[in-house]
Write an enzyme that holds these catalytic residues in place. Structure first.
Site, PDB file in Angstrom:
ATOM      1  N   HIS A 177     -61.726 -40.367 -19.896  1.00  0.00           N
ATOM      2  CA  HIS A 177     -62.193 -41.510 -19.110  1.00  0.00           C
ATOM      3  C   HIS A 177     -63.615 -41.871 -19.531  1.00  0.00           C
ATOM      4  O   HIS A 177     -64.228 -41.153 -20.328  1.00  0.00           O
ATOM      5  CB  HIS A 177     -62.091 -41.254 -17.608  1.00  0.00           C
TER       6      HIS A 177
ATOM      7  N   HIS B 189     -66.662 -42.116 -18.039  1.00  0.00           N
ATOM      8  CA  HIS B 189     -67.924 -41.669 -17.465  1.00  0.00           C
ATOM      9  C   HIS B 189     -68.807 -41.006 -18.520  1.00  0.00           C
ATOM     10  O   HIS B 189     -68.335 -40.229 -19.352  1.00  0.00           O
ATOM     11  CB  HIS B 189     -67.671 -40.722 -16.293  1.00  0.00           C
TER      12      HIS B 189
ATOM     13  N   ASP C  68     -70.835 -38.601 -18.678  1.00  0.00           N
ATOM     14  CA  ASP C  68     -70.909 -37.156 -18.866  1.00  0.00           C
ATOM     15  C   ASP C  68     -69.670 -36.599 -19.557  1.00  0.00           C
ATOM     16  O   ASP C  68     -69.565 -35.379 -19.767  1.00  0.00           O
ATOM     17  CB  ASP C  68     -71.151 -36.439 -17.530  1.00  0.00           C
ATOM     18  N   HIS C  69     -68.746 -37.466 -19.943  1.00  0.00           N
ATOM     19  CA  HIS C  69     -67.573 -37.065 -20.713  1.00  0.00           C
ATOM     20  C   HIS C  69     -67.537 -37.691 -22.105  1.00  0.00           C
ATOM     21  O   HIS C  69     -66.698 -37.290 -22.920  1.00  0.00           O
ATOM     22  CB  HIS C  69     -66.288 -37.429 -19.955  1.00  0.00           C
TER      23      HIS C  69
ATOM     24  N   HIS D 219     -59.598 -41.589  -9.994  1.00  0.00           N
ATOM     25  CA  HIS D 219     -61.021 -41.330 -10.230  1.00  0.00           C
ATOM     26  C   HIS D 219     -61.636 -42.540 -10.928  1.00  0.00           C
ATOM     27  O   HIS D 219     -62.701 -43.026 -10.546  1.00  0.00           O
ATOM     28  CB  HIS D 219     -61.170 -40.067 -11.062  1.00  0.00           C
TER      29      HIS D 219
ATOM     30  N   ASP E 252     -61.406 -35.519 -14.852  1.00  0.00           N
ATOM     31  CA  ASP E 252     -61.870 -35.410 -13.469  1.00  0.00           C
ATOM     32  C   ASP E 252     -60.803 -35.850 -12.471  1.00  0.00           C
ATOM     33  O   ASP E 252     -61.124 -36.243 -11.350  1.00  0.00           O
ATOM     34  CB  ASP E 252     -63.123 -36.274 -13.266  1.00  0.00           C
TER      35      ASP E 252
ATOM     36  N   HIS F  61     -65.144 -29.900 -15.004  1.00  0.00           N
ATOM     37  CA  HIS F  61     -66.337 -29.360 -14.342  1.00  0.00           C
ATOM     38  C   HIS F  61     -66.081 -27.964 -13.790  1.00  0.00           C
ATOM     39  O   HIS F  61     -64.943 -27.600 -13.479  1.00  0.00           O
ATOM     40  CB  HIS F  61     -66.770 -30.265 -13.183  1.00  0.00           C
TER      41      HIS F  61
END
Length: 256
Positions: free
Chosen positions: A53, A55, A57-58, A111, A128, A166
């Site tokens: 996805h 985001h 942080d990915h 998400h 996530d 995570h």
């Protein structure tokens, strides 16, 4: 035997690598480049990047990795992901070049609207959407969408390794104990997790069979959990979607 590794990144992220004995393999959700570059210095050779996805942080390590090593990037069709070379959608099958591995693509919105999971080689890279003892927040989707996505993941075989994005197991476990206090399987698993974390080891991957037995977000039809929603939240949920929505809102509001 394939070598599956969660590389710690950022505050509590995991970047996943899966490699053959000769070090060739894939990178999943590189939120930063450093941990992957360190793995490469130790013998890992990426042949593809998979993104679940959009985001940051990915995905934010992707550009630096591509500067070092040109490989295909498989990612959902989403204009917010700039480095995609191979867009994927629900029902696609991804073949990893040079390795012959294949991964089925599952659309798992909730998400985010374009979130996907990659299923193959005995693992599910679920970003996530599904966490160890939890699930992702609903930033762009509805409770019905997220529940349907979790149902798709829960239908995978028991021994599927759940590779989430995570290190949330212990925090999720505190909420799970509140939502479903008498789940013995969950408490036994948390005892193992406590030992792993005390040794500085990841708590993941888990297995899908364990998640079905322990994760409250896969258990919103359980009588004890429904009763807890009634007594603790005043919610009488007539169906699974409403029960799941109430459970997710409870988790959003929860303070240990």
């Amino acid at each position: 035997m394939l070598d599956l590794r969660p590389l710690p990144a950022l505050a509590d992220n995991y970047i996943w690598t899966l490699a053959e004995e000769d070090g060739r393999g894939i990178v999943v959700d590189p939120g930063e480049a450093g941990p992957v570059l360190a793995a490469m210095a130790a013998g890992f050779e990426p042949v593809a990047i998979l993104l679940t996805h959009h985001h940051w942080d990915h995905i934010d390590g992707t550009s630096n990795l591509l500067a070092q090593h040109k490989v295909p990037v498989f990612a959902p069709c989403d204009e917010r992901i700039a480095w995609t070379t191979q867009p994927v959608a629900d029902g696609d099958r991804v073949t990893i070049p040079g390795l012959g591995w294949s991964f089925d693509v599952l659309a798992v919105p909730g998400h985010t609207r374009s979130h996907v999971a990659f299923v193959g080689q005995g693992v599910v890279f679920c970003g996530d959407t599904l966490f160890s003892l939890g699930c992702g927040r609903l930033f762009e989707g509805t409770p019905a969408q997220m529940l349907a996505s979790l149902d798709r993941l829960a239908a995978l075989p028991d021994d599927t390794l759940v590779c989430c994005g995570h290190e949330y197991t212990q925090a999720n476990g505190v909420f799970a104990q509140t939502a479903e206090p008498t789940n013995r399987a969950r408490d036994e698993r948390l005892a193992v997790v406590a030992r792993l974390r005390a040794q500085g080891q990841p708590s993941v991957p888990s297995t899908l069979g364990s998640e079905r037995a322990c994760n409250p977000f896969l258990r919103s039809d359980q009588p004890e959990l429904r009763q807890r929603l009634a007594t603790e939240r005043g919610v009488l949920a007539p169906d699974r979607v409403q029960a799941f929505a109430a459970l997710r809102q409870w988790k959003d509001d929860f303070r240990a």
